[in-house]
Design an enzyme around this catalytic site. Structure first.
Site, PDB file in Angstrom:
ATOM      1  N   GLY A  28      54.520  -2.602  27.713  1.00  0.00           N
ATOM      2  CA  GLY A  28      54.958  -1.232  27.952  1.00  0.00           C
ATOM      3  C   GLY A  28      53.992  -0.509  28.861  1.00  0.00           C
ATOM      4  N   SER A  35      47.530   8.009  23.102  1.00  0.00           N
ATOM      5  CA  SER A  35      47.841   7.219  24.295  1.00  0.00           C
ATOM      6  C   SER A  35      49.038   7.760  25.068  1.00  0.00           C
ATOM      7  CB  SER A  35      48.152   5.775  23.879  1.00  0.00           C
ATOM      8  OG  SER A  35      49.288   5.754  23.018  1.00  0.00           O
ATOM      9  N   TYR A  92      40.791   8.844  10.157  1.00  0.00           N
ATOM     10  CA  TYR A  92      40.566   8.205  11.458  1.00  0.00           C
ATOM     11  C   TYR A  92      39.068   8.213  11.735  1.00  0.00           C
ATOM     12  CZ  TYR A  92      41.838   7.198  16.374  1.00  0.00           C
ATOM     13  OH  TYR A  92      42.017   6.628  17.615  1.00  0.00           O
TER      14      TYR A  92
END
Length: 560
Positions: free
Chosen positions: A131, A199, A470
């Protein structure tokens, strides 16, 4: 994307306009940011092997996509060889290219993809969907011992919104569309998908689905698994198509099988996804909490309340300190505001040690009245947990810079430091202990290596039952020993603590090969056996992205 790093050529992170960052990095990871920066091996010095591509397969690929869209260019092959994990970048920068794809093919339609998959299977080759190339879990690299021809199938030409059903609030979209292009096509018609991962600028809808992505606003819009209503996938036995219904009870969900499948079941060509009206108002506010325990309790209280923010993010004290260190040189007004805030916090009883305070960003979207109500609800909860709102300016800055973070890793690599992330999710009751144990595990690994390291954390997504934590860590490797071996010790200490505490091995970065060793601890041995049976049943020739998630039975050459 750069072949050796993150993002566009000519775009880079710098410390030049951030006076506190250099001293901060020198203090915590022993790196002199003013020393000459290292550079990757020059592309011309790379040893790029000749492609393994016979005339018959080339002809079949050219017939499928057109000769102009079949490439054996060395740079094209290197760019498509791996994703953007730390391991990928370190090896690429050193000139270790691994098993390069032999050819890159760019289909322009679903029929092209069908023809490509037929050609690959007929030739007993390997197809790896591509992708945006942002994956950081090893999902894009061919197994090093793969002897068959490897075909990278780049979906970038398939980037259109095909149809919007305004009444049902769903859209049919080709899988190769990049995040910004998707929003560019939806926005003029008043819609947004609301999915904004780190992203976003370089990743695609198909990639999001193949890795079960989450976005920064998933609290409101849902993770990609919730956004995706239907898929179309080219498999070895034909076109898999599910219907865009709101719910169904027709057995185990085939749609769910595709979500997170990382190309092992087929190549996603199209998806029908939820879309939402562009909100009338969108505001992200900054908040401060006196410490991490208070911040966690506040996030849980917000999740339990009638409030429905679009973003709930809070950094621990180490990440808050890092955020402050990345601020640009302050103006006189900025200094006055900071001094005033510090004086206020010194007098506020809930704030003890200021080096323990935690910075939070909470977002609100909707109509004017709705946003006002949400802000009031959240404000009461924040106040009840000793926090305070510091206004819209920090939130606006976060919103502007939210996609820039990955560039910092390249900046540190240039200076000899390794930086990476590990993320997980767990129930609310588990989060405090999980956080403490992960921090201790990482610091213990730094101590065993004899290096100065830094680890920080933020809560990034809240759910009914828990949240995502995270973690980001960085260190300068010891002069003796392989840097990636040292990295593995830190990364493994963190990941092992996740599963030991009952958390998942990854919240939204997928499995690939980086996380595969912990999969059995996460989903049990029968779960792994079930996945292996699924992959081998759908793709008995192991022609589709072999070795990802689980390896092939009895074939170590095709395992991760």
């Amino acid at each position: 994307m750069k072949w050796w790093g993150w993002g566009d050529e000519g775009v880079a992170f710098t410390h030049d306009d951030k006076p506190d960052l250099g001293p901060f990095i020198r203090r915590f990871i022993d790196v002199d940011v003013d020393a000459p920066a290292a550079h990757p091996v020059a592309f011309g010095d790379l040893d790029v092997p000749e492609p393994l591509l016979d005339a018959d397969l080339r002809a079949a690929l050219e017939a499928a996509a057109g000769a102009a869209h079949v490439s054996t260019d060395p740079l094209d092959r290197v760019v498509h060889a791996r994703g953007k994990s730390l391991r990928d970048l370190v090896r690429h920068r050193q000139g270790d290219l691994g098993r390069l794809p032999d050819v890159v093919v760019r289909p322009g339609s679903e029929a092209d993809v069908e023809a490509i998959v037929r050609a690959v299977i007929d030739a007993d080759a390997v197809a790896i969907p591509f992708g945006g190339g942002t994956n950081i879990s090893g999902s894009l690299e061919a197994p090093r011992g793969e002897e068959r021809t490897v075909v990278s199938v780049d979906l970038g030409r398939m980037d259109r919104v095909l149809e919007i059903d305004d009444g049902s609030r769903i859209a049919r979209v080709q899988a190769g569309v990049l995040g910004p292009e998707l929003e560019r096509q939806l926005g003029p018609r008043g819609w947004t998908i609301g999915h904004f991962p780190d992203s976003f600028s370089h990743s695609t809808l198909g990639g999001w689905i193949a890795t079960r992505s989450s976005g920064m606003q998933s609290d409101k819009y849902g993770d990609v698994a919730e956004l995706t209503r239907a898929v179309r996938v080219v498999t070895p036995t034909g076109m898999l198509a599910t219907r865009p219904v709101p719910h169904t009870s027709t057995g185990p969900s085939v749609r769910e099988m595709i979500l997170g499948s990382e190309g092992r079941l087929g190549i996603i060509t199209e998806a029908t996804v939820h879309v939402h009206r562009v909100p009338e108002r969108r505001t992200i506010l900054g908040y401060l909490f006196p410490d991490w325990p208070s911040a966690l309790r506040a996030m849980q209280a917000i999740a339990e309340s009638d409030a429905a923010p679009s973003v709930t993010r809070v950094s621990d004290a180490p990440e808050t300190a890092f955020s402050f260190a990345t601020k640009k040189a302050p103006t006189a007004l900025d200094r006055a505001k900071s001094k005033g805030l510090r004086l206020f916090l010194d007098r506020k009883s809930s704030f003890g040690e200021l080096d323990q305070m935690c910075l939070s960003f909470i977002g609100f979207e909707g109509g004017k009245a709705h946003v006002a109500t949400q802000r009031k609800l959240v404000g009461k909860i924040v106040s009840a947990h000793g926090g305070l709102c510091i206004g819209a300016s920090p939130g606006e800055l976060y919103d502007q810079k939210k996609f820039d973070t990955p560039y910092i890793r390249d900046y540190l690599l240039d200076r000899g430091a390794l930086a990476d992330v590990s993320e997980t999710s767990a129930p609310w009751s588990v989060l405090p202990g999980l956080y403490d144990r992960v921090m201790a595990a990482a610091r213990g690994a730094f101590a065993e290596l004899g290096v100065r390291g830094y680890i920080m954390c933020h809560l990034s997504h809240s759910y009914h039952a828990g949240a995502c934590l995270y973690f980001t860590f960085a260190f300068k490797p010891a002069p003796t020993g392989e840097p990636l071996d040292q990295y593995d010790r830190v990364k493994s200490a963190i990941q092992q603590t996740f599963v030991d505490c009952g958390a998942t091995l990854s919240h939204h970065h997928a499995v690939g090969t980086e996380h595969a060793q912990w999969l059995e601890e996460d989903i049990s041995a029968p779960g792994v056996a079930m996945l292996r049976a699924l992959f081998e049943g759908v793709d008995p020739g192991a022609n589709l992205n072999p070795g990802k998630i689980v390896g092939a039975t009895g074939d170590p050459a095709r395992s991760p």
